[in-house]
Scaffold this motif. Sequence first.
Motif, short mmCIF file in Angstrom:
data_model
loop_
_atom_site.label_atom_id
_atom_site.label_comp_id
_atom_site.label_asym_id
_atom_site.label_seq_id
_atom_site.Cartn_x
_atom_site.Cartn_y
_atom_site.Cartn_z
N GLN A 82 -4.52 11.82 4.86
CA GLN A 82 -3.55 12.90 4.98
C GLN A 82 -3.06 13.00 6.43
N ASP A 126 -2.40 4.95 0.35
CA ASP A 126 -2.78 5.42 -0.97
C ASP A 126 -2.87 4.25 -1.95
N LYS A 150 -7.27 7.44 0.36
CA LYS A 150 -5.99 8.00 0.79
C LYS A 150 -6.17 8.99 1.94
N THR A 161 0.85 -1.19 0.00
CA THR A 161 0.00 0.00 0.00
C THR A 161 0.88 1.24 0.00
N LYS A 166 -1.49 0.45 -8.98
CA LYS A 166 -2.20 0.92 -7.80
C LYS A 166 -3.69 1.01 -8.11
N TYR A 190 -2.13 11.23 10.51
CA TYR A 190 -2.86 10.05 10.06
C TYR A 190 -3.71 9.44 11.16
N GLY A 242 -6.84 2.76 -6.56
CA GLY A 242 -7.30 3.74 -5.59
C GLY A 242 -8.79 3.70 -5.39
#
Length: 255
Positions: free
Chosen positions: A145, A58, A143, A53, A70, A148, A72
């Motif tokens: 920011q 993300d 995801k 990951t 990836k 966390y 998402g």
Amino acid sequence: MTQSRGSQIKPITEHHANQLYQHGTLALLVPGLLEGTTTIGELLTHGDTGIGTGEGLDGELIILDGVAYKVGSSGVAERVPDDFTMPFANVHHAAFQYQCERADIGLEELNRRIVEANGRANTFFSVIVRGTFSFMKTRAVIKQQAPYPTLVEVADRQATFLRHDVKGTLLGYFSPVMFHGAAVAGFHEHFLSDDRTFGGHVLDAVLDHGRIYSQVFDTLVQHLPVDDPEYRNHDFSHDPIAEAITAAEGDRADD
């Protein structure tokens, strides 16, 4: 066994073919240590096949034939660059051996039979299932920011996706119960469709028909992010590591 066209199924010729390389641990994700501490470029020096990951959780990563994708929150797979960073990943040099063919079988029963066929519940191994899935349910965490949130909090912020009659590759790693925390006990599996447009962390599936390949590891290389001060200084003694990993890795649709 000869290598099939367009796959990484090949004889064991790599010097480290029996070695699983893991960067980070699932335990460090529990309190929200989600900074990227290695790159795809670095990871690919240790193998051509894997899952993981990205920073801030993300996307769900799957690496096949040395190419990293990836998935998402849109559910669409995209290639990621070499400087893409990750807090956690597994990778190895693919040298899978053909195990069997299966048809019309659910994920839980399929995984149970794979463990029985390997006869290695106390070893690490990887499995690849190539075929058509009549049902595939995946997820991707949205995801996050900094600062966390915890892993359990993040698990409530995930997008789920459903597909029927999809062709693709399920790639997973099996870890023994005694290593729960470093990894998740049992299977940790990701999926990527053949057209590279769909995938994610596998929550449930039904294999219509396909071939199963496995690869057993006798060596685990555990790489820790010792240059990350947050990791070095965090006190894990009060984190509910086992419970949080079990809760986060499963299907929370009925929670």
